[in-house]
Design an enzyme around this catalytic site. Structure first.
Site, PDB file in Angstrom:
ATOM      1  N   ASP A  89      43.077  12.101 -32.301  1.00 36.75           N
ATOM      2  CA  ASP A  89      42.163  12.385 -30.931  1.00 36.75           C
ATOM      3  C   ASP A  89      41.676  11.206 -30.258  1.00 36.75           C
ATOM      4  O   ASP A  89      41.451  11.269 -29.292  1.00 36.75           O
ATOM      5  CB  ASP A  89      41.126  13.533 -31.566  1.00 36.75           C
ATOM      6  CG  ASP A  89      41.844  14.919 -31.589  1.00 36.75           C
ATOM      7  OD1 ASP A  89      42.948  15.421 -31.002  1.00 36.75           O
ATOM      8  OD2 ASP A  89      41.115  15.623 -32.415  1.00 36.75           O
ATOM      9  N   LYS A  97      40.928  21.942 -38.626  1.00 39.10           N
ATOM     10  CA  LYS A  97      40.904  20.541 -38.753  1.00 39.10           C
ATOM     11  C   LYS A  97      39.978  20.006 -39.922  1.00 39.10           C
ATOM     12  O   LYS A  97      40.432  18.965 -40.564  1.00 39.10           O
ATOM     13  CB  LYS A  97      40.030  19.866 -37.487  1.00 39.10           C
ATOM     14  CG  LYS A  97      41.241  20.073 -36.260  1.00 39.10           C
ATOM     15  CD  LYS A  97      40.916  19.105 -35.043  1.00 39.10           C
ATOM     16  CE  LYS A  97      41.617  19.476 -34.147  1.00 39.10           C
ATOM     17  NZ  LYS A  97      41.026  18.421 -32.657  1.00 39.10           N
TER      18      LYS A  97
END
Ligand code: ATR
Length: 285
Positions: free
Chosen positions: A104, A68
Site C-alpha cells: 500500500d 490484513k
C-alpha cells in the site's frame, strides 16, 4: 502446484473488488496462462483458508479489509513495510515459506511519483485519519523524508498511537486544529473513508491552506472526491487516488506470475470505465 499460477484476492465483502480486472488485464497483456479470482472469506474461516493455500495450488494473493491484520499474524515471514505498518496485503510463497508484504505504501508513493514527479520536495504533511490506511501513508511519507507529519483524527487517541509508533517526525492533533495546520502543510492527504460514495462528505475548509500544498485522497470513488474538488477550486495541485490501487497491485503480480507489469493509461481507462458502469447501475463501489 497447479499447471498455471493461481492467485486470489480475499476480503469480506469482496464482490466490489477491481483487483480481478487489473490482474486479468495484465495476464492478457503479457499472454500469460494464469488466473486471479476474488474469494469471499468470512473472518472465522480466514485462518483455514490461509493454511490451505499451498494445498489448493495458490501461488499467493491479495488480502483486503478486514483480513490484513490476521494475514500479518498468519504468514511465516514479512517484508519491512509489512512489519512497520503492521498489516499484510500481499502473500506469496518463497523457499517454502509464506511471505507477507505490504504494497500500500509503495502504491501510494508510485502514484504520486507518476502523476506529480518531484512531489516529495515538500516536507510538511497533514494526514487526515488514523486507521489502517493512514498507517501505510505515514510509513510512506516517513520513508520519503517528510520531517513533519501531522495526523488529525476524530478520535485523537488513535492519532496519538500512530505518532508513538512512528516516532518524533509524527505528531497527533485534534480535528479542530485543521485550519491552523493547513497554513504550513505543503502536502495534504485524506486517509479516512469520508468522501467515498455512500459515506458522509469530508468537509474541510481549505481557505487557510498553504498555496504550495499538493492535495491527494486515497478514496477514488468518486475519482474527484469532495476534498479534491475543494482543492481544485482553490487552484491547489491535486492527485487522485486511483493510481494507488493500480500501483499496489504491481509487486504481487510479479511475485505470482514472474513479470513486472506496468500501470498504463489503458489500464487506468479500463478501471474508470468499470467505475462509470457501476455508478450507472447504482452500485456504490
Ligand atoms: P481503514 O483501515 O480503511 O483506514 P479504519 O481503520 O476503520 O479504516 O479507519 C477509518 C478512518 O476514518 C479513521 O481515521 C476514522 O476516524 P476514527 O478513528 O475517529 O474512527 C475515520 N472516520 C470514519 N468515519 C468518520 C467520520 N464520520 N468522521 C470523521 N472520521 C471518520
Amino acid at each position: 502446484m497447479a499447471d498455471h499460477p493461481k492467485a486470489f484476492v480475499t476480503g469480506f465483502p469482496i464482490r466490489h473488488s477491481r483487483s480481478p480486472l487489473i490482474h486479468g488485464h495484465w495476464l492478457k497483456e503479457h499472454g500469460l496462462e494464469g488466473s486471479y479470482e476474488a474469494i469471499e472469506i468470512a473472518p472465522e474461516g480466514f485462518a483455514d483458508f490461509i493454511n490451505s493455500l499451498q494445498r489448493n495450488g495458490y501461488a499467493g494473493g491479495n488480502i483486503t479489509i478486514p483480513h490484513k491484520e490476521m494475514a500479518f499474524a498468519l504468514c511465516n515471514k514479512r517484508d519491512t513495510a509489512a512489519e512497520d505498518i503492521g498489516a499484510v496485503n500481499t502473500l506469496w510463497f518463497e523457499d517454502g515459506a509464506l511471505w507477507g508484504g505490504n504494497t500500500d505504501a509503495y502504491g501510494f508513493l508510485a502514484n504520486l511519483d507518476a502523476l506529480s514527479p518531484g512531489w516529495d520536495s515538500r516536507k510538511t504533511a497533514l494526514v487526515l485519519g488514523a486507521g489502517g490506511a493512514s498507517r501505510a501513508v505515514v510509513y510512506a511519507l516517513k520513508q520519503r523524508g517528510f520531517d513533519e507529519i501531522r495526523i488529525v483524527n476524530r478520535t485523537l487517541e488513535r492519532a496519538q498511537e500512530l505518532a508513538d509508533r512512528f516516532g518524533p517526525a509524527v505528531s497527533a492533533h485534534a480535528w479542530r486544529a485543521i485550519p491552523e495546520l493547513l497554513q504550513d502543510a505543503t502536502f495534504i492527504v485524506n486517509t479516512t473513508s469520508l468522501g467515498m460514495e455512500g459515506k458522509d462528505d469530508l468537509t474541510v475548509d481549505l481557505s487557510t491552506a498553504n498555496r504550495e500544498a499538493l492535495v491527494t485522497d486515497i478514496v477514488y470513488v468518486p475519482l474527484e472526491t469532495p476534498l479534491l474538488k475543494a482543492a481544485r477550486k482553490r487552484r491547489l495541485k491535486t492527485v487522485d487516488g486511483l493510481g494507488m490501487l493500480l500501483h499496489q497491485a504491481v509487486p504481487g503480480f510479479e511475485h505470482w506470475f514472474g513479470v513486472r507489469p506496468e500501470v498504463t493509461p489503458e489500464l487506468r481507462a479500463l478501471i474508470l470505465t468499470d467505475m462509470n458502469k457501476s455508478a450507472a447501475s447504482g452500485q456504490s463501489k
